[in-house]
Design a protein around this motif. Structure first.
Motif, short mmCIF file in Angstrom:
data_model
loop_
_atom_site.label_atom_id
_atom_site.label_comp_id
_atom_site.label_asym_id
_atom_site.label_seq_id
_atom_site.Cartn_x
_atom_site.Cartn_y
_atom_site.Cartn_z
N ARG A 18 1.29 -11.83 0.82
CA ARG A 18 0.90 -11.06 2.00
C ARG A 18 -0.39 -10.28 1.74
NH1 ARG A 18 4.41 -6.73 5.67
NH2 ARG A 18 2.60 -5.60 6.47
N ASP A 29 0.37 -3.17 3.51
CA ASP A 29 0.57 -4.53 3.02
C ASP A 29 1.26 -4.48 1.66
OD1 ASP A 29 -1.09 -5.87 5.14
OD2 ASP A 29 -2.62 -4.59 4.22
N GLU A 89 5.00 -5.85 0.11
CA GLU A 89 4.94 -6.26 -1.28
C GLU A 89 4.82 -5.03 -2.17
OE1 GLU A 89 3.10 -10.70 -0.69
OE2 GLU A 89 1.68 -9.05 -0.99
#
Length: 239
Positions: A35, A113, A150
């Motif tokens: 990601r 993210d 993540e």
């Protein structure tokens, strides 16, 4: 545009390059950064940094020389054309339990993210049982997985061997064991890991090994080295 933090990082690392070897090898991706690679490809990466005083930046001579601003500057240098935002949510003194308690709210607010989770040092210094620490870790893992973010885990710091503080004396073996277990957990769940404890063994040429006069919080050179190896390893994994 070269930021003040980026310039400070470059100057600090140039003062003693042999004393602070900047290598990508301290970051292990564990297959968990897809990601974040997509975010880099799209030109914008948002990182939420969680943990205790070393994330907060305690010990730096000014705010711009703490880990978070130097990491942001280092990543933008290494990922040209990518807008990198690193959000500092470190709180001095936190254990894994206290960070896990607020992960849900902080990830919902930041919508990152990637989450950096620095953990382990205060747990060892407070003599928390390893089983309790990793129960908190797994509780945080459930929150992070549900949020679909993540994770980069950062293991404990190394303390000066010759510390005069009796609370810190002889703690490095336990900190090393915590680092080993964090790396195992990262591999188990597919979280990236930064091996900070191991990296600090190479900082012998820095003033006080990169640690300030209180024998706990990093000094400017320590923050510069830590940010440098994190940016180098993370950028290499995200290109």
């Amino acid at each position: 545009m070269i930021t003040a933090a980026a310039l400070a990082l470059a100057l600090l690392l140039q003062t003693a390059p042999g004393a602070c070897p900047v290598s990508a090898g301290h970051v292990v991706a564990n297959g968990g950064l897809d990601r974040s690679r997509a975010a880099v490809a799209a030109g914008r990466l948002t990182i939420l940094a969680m943990g205790s005083s070393s994330i907060e930046g305690v010990g730096a001579s000014r705010p711009g020389l703490g880990f978070v601003p130097l990491l942001e500057a280092g990543l933008e240098q290494r990922l040209p054309g990518v807008e990198v935002t690193v959000i500092n949510k470190g709180i001095g003194g936190e254990t894994a339990k206290e960070t896990a308690d607020r992960l849900a709210a902080e990830t919902a607010a930041a919508r990152p993210d990637l989450v950096i989770w620095q953990l382990g040092t205060n747990d060892i210094l407070r003599d928390r049982p390893m089983d309790d620490v990793f129960a908190d870790f797994r509780r945080g893992e459930a929150v992070l997985d549900q949020a679909g973010v993540e994770v980069l885990l950062i293991d404990p710091q190394r303390l000066p061997q010759n510390t005069s503080n009796p609370a810190f004396r002889g703690r490095n073996p336990a900190l090393a064991e915590m680092a080993r277990l964090i790396e195992l957990e990262g591999g188990r769940v597919g979280y990236a890991v930064l091996r900070r404890f191991a990296a600090m063994s190479d900082w012998t040429g820095l003033e006080r090994g990169g640690v300030g006069p209180d024998d706990l919080h990093l000094n400017d050179e320590g923050y510069a080295c830590w940010a440098g190896i994190t940016a180098e390893g993370l950028a290499a994994s995200l290109r």
